[in-house]
Design a protein around this motif. Structure first.
Motif, short mmCIF file in Angstrom:
data_model
loop_
_atom_site.label_atom_id
_atom_site.label_comp_id
_atom_site.label_asym_id
_atom_site.label_seq_id
_atom_site.Cartn_x
_atom_site.Cartn_y
_atom_site.Cartn_z
N ARG A 48 0.61 -1.65 -0.16
CA ARG A 48 0.07 0.13 0.00
C ARG A 48 0.45 1.00 -0.07
O ARG A 48 -0.17 2.10 -0.02
CB ARG A 48 -0.56 0.23 1.53
CG ARG A 48 -2.36 -1.19 1.09
CD ARG A 48 -2.58 -1.25 0.23
NE ARG A 48 -2.45 -1.80 -0.88
CZ ARG A 48 -2.63 -2.41 -1.88
NH1 ARG A 48 -3.70 -1.17 -2.88
NH2 ARG A 48 -2.24 -2.42 -2.84
N CYS A 54 -6.72 6.28 2.83
CA CYS A 54 -8.07 6.41 2.21
C CYS A 54 -8.54 7.29 4.16
O CYS A 54 -7.24 7.34 4.80
CB CYS A 54 -8.99 5.60 2.82
SG CYS A 54 -8.64 3.94 1.57
N CYS A 58 -12.90 1.47 6.09
CA CYS A 58 -14.16 1.25 5.96
C CYS A 58 -14.90 1.73 5.10
O CYS A 58 -15.46 2.92 5.67
CB CYS A 58 -14.82 0.06 6.65
SG CYS A 58 -15.42 0.14 7.52
N LYS A 59 -16.29 1.83 4.27
CA LYS A 59 -17.33 2.51 3.60
C LYS A 59 -17.44 2.60 4.60
O LYS A 59 -18.86 1.17 4.78
CB LYS A 59 -17.63 1.97 2.02
CG LYS A 59 -16.54 2.15 1.07
CD LYS A 59 -16.62 2.07 -0.36
CE LYS A 59 -15.29 2.59 -1.84
NZ LYS A 59 -15.87 1.57 -2.60
N THR A 62 -21.22 -0.70 3.27
CA THR A 62 -21.27 -1.90 2.75
C THR A 62 -21.58 -3.34 3.31
O THR A 62 -21.73 -3.74 4.57
CB THR A 62 -19.69 -2.48 3.29
OG1 THR A 62 -19.02 -1.00 2.56
CG2 THR A 62 -19.15 -2.92 2.47
N LEU A 116 -11.02 -5.70 1.09
CA LEU A 116 -11.58 -4.88 2.21
C LEU A 116 -9.75 -4.58 3.00
O LEU A 116 -9.89 -3.18 3.89
CB LEU A 116 -12.30 -5.42 2.88
CG LEU A 116 -13.72 -5.52 2.69
CD1 LEU A 116 -14.68 -6.76 3.31
CD2 LEU A 116 -14.37 -4.27 2.16
N LYS A 118 -6.94 -4.26 2.50
CA LYS A 118 -6.30 -3.08 1.51
C LYS A 118 -6.67 -2.12 1.83
O LYS A 118 -5.58 -0.94 2.05
CB LYS A 118 -6.35 -3.80 0.09
CG LYS A 118 -5.39 -4.81 -0.92
CD LYS A 118 -5.22 -5.09 -2.40
CE LYS A 118 -4.39 -6.25 -2.26
NZ LYS A 118 -4.44 -6.43 -3.58
N ARG A 119 -7.61 -1.83 1.95
CA ARG A 119 -8.51 -0.25 2.21
C ARG A 119 -7.98 0.05 3.88
O ARG A 119 -7.31 0.79 4.32
CB ARG A 119 -10.22 -0.35 2.50
CG ARG A 119 -10.93 0.69 2.13
CD ARG A 119 -11.69 1.05 1.96
NE ARG A 119 -12.35 2.09 2.84
CZ ARG A 119 -12.70 3.49 1.99
NH1 ARG A 119 -12.20 3.14 0.55
NH2 ARG A 119 -13.00 4.67 2.47
N ARG A 122 -4.32 0.70 3.65
CA ARG A 122 -4.57 2.24 2.82
C ARG A 122 -4.70 3.53 4.07
O ARG A 122 -3.94 4.42 4.36
CB ARG A 122 -5.16 2.22 2.19
CG ARG A 122 -4.93 1.49 0.48
CD ARG A 122 -5.53 1.06 -0.56
NE ARG A 122 -6.05 3.13 -0.78
CZ ARG A 122 -6.98 3.27 -1.90
NH1 ARG A 122 -7.68 1.99 -2.14
NH2 ARG A 122 -7.30 4.14 -2.00
N TYR A 123 -5.61 3.57 4.83
CA TYR A 123 -5.85 4.26 5.68
C TYR A 123 -4.78 4.38 6.63
O TYR A 123 -4.31 5.26 7.16
CB TYR A 123 -7.10 3.38 6.70
CG TYR A 123 -7.57 4.51 7.85
CD1 TYR A 123 -8.42 5.39 7.72
CD2 TYR A 123 -7.51 4.14 8.89
CE1 TYR A 123 -8.16 6.24 8.56
CE2 TYR A 123 -7.89 4.54 10.05
CZ TYR A 123 -8.34 6.00 10.21
OH TYR A 123 -8.27 6.93 11.36
#
Length: 271
Positions: A48, A54, A58-59, A62, A116, A118-119, A122-123
């Motif tokens: 990453r 991000c 998480c979004k 979801t 998920l 990986k996100r 990234r955060y």
């Protein structure tokens, strides 16, 4: 380093299983628990570093099934990363919900589930300087009661039962913490305060009138009412916008997520 950990995933957990740094801010009167130096490793491993960070782990809203996507050919890295992320939740409660969410897919992870994870990385990469700050203040034990199990399409339960059972579970946790403090000869000057955004649950915690749909929860609410009547617990209403517990029960949009992180005493050592 990334190649080394790919060949020996167990080294990843050993690399992260170190005490977190405790930093003291000069002139600020606060201390911070931050795992920054221990998290360059997994961010590199997850690939990453060169991707855009991000704003949230998480979004919101979801909905991912356990069968979504193609199964991973090798789930070793997926499980190793989740195990490492679980260590991070000790000092980074802002990623607790996202990490616990992906833990549900440990048995048969797919490419969708790996995305998920990986996100989250990234955060984390964009918030490496974040940590919990500790400041001096009055002795007061507060708790926030909320639940969103009905929002999980894999383990969905009755929203009524979940929302009504949450205050009882929170009250039991508060009672246990208070007893531990008493054993340590630490006495709280005031009764703990439990904040809840469910008006029906609040009414039942102080009103002995039962509803036919929650008779099976009578024992739980009897426990809460007893605590309130003995003045061992104070139950107060809090608006949904101020419900800090939401950060632990669901994905949130960036503005409200940042607001709750500030209430959790999360701050960057750079600012």
């Amino acid at each position: 380093m990334a190649g080394k950990f790919r060949r020996h995933p167990s080294l990843l957990l050993h690399f992260l299983a170190k005490p977190r740094r405790l930093e003291a801010g000069a002139g600020w009167g606060w201390k911070r628990m931050t795992p920054r130096s221990f998290w360059h490793g997994p961010v590199v491993i997850g690939g990453r570093r060169r991707e855009r960070a991000c704003a949230t782990p998480c979004k919101p809203h979801t909905q991912v099934l356990q069968t979504d996507g193609e199964p991973l050919a090798d789930s070793t890295m997926f499980r190793s990363l989740i195990g490492a992320l679980q260590y991070l939740t000790f000092t980074r409660p802002d990623v607790a919900y996202a990490v616990n969410h992906v833990c549900q897919y440990m048995n048969n992870p797919t490419e969708v589930h790996y995305f998920l994870v990986k996100r989250i990385l990234r955060y984390v990469h964009g918030t490496l300087e974040y940590g919990i700050s500790f400041t001096k203040g009055p002795w007061q034990l507060n708790a926030y009661s909320d639940a969103d199990w009905a929002g999980d399409i894999n383990t969905r339960r009755s929203s009524i039962e979940v929302e009504y059972r949450a205050p009882a579970n929170t009250a039991a946790d508060l009672s246990w913490i208070r007893q531990v403090l008493l054993d340590l000869k630490m006495f709280l000057p005031d009764a703990p305060i439990m904040y809840c955004d469910n008006l029906s649950a609040l009414a039942l915690s102080s009103n002995p009138v039962y509803h036919s749909r929650i008779k099976h929860l009578d024992i739980e609410f009897h426990f809460v009412r007893e605590k309130v009547q003995r003045k061992d617990l104070i139950v107060q209403y809090i608006s949904t916008e101020e419900q800090i517990e939401d950060v632990f029960t669901k994905g949130l949009h960036n503005p409200i997520f940042l607001q709750h992180c500030l209430h959790l005493r999360l701050r960057s050592s750079a600012g």
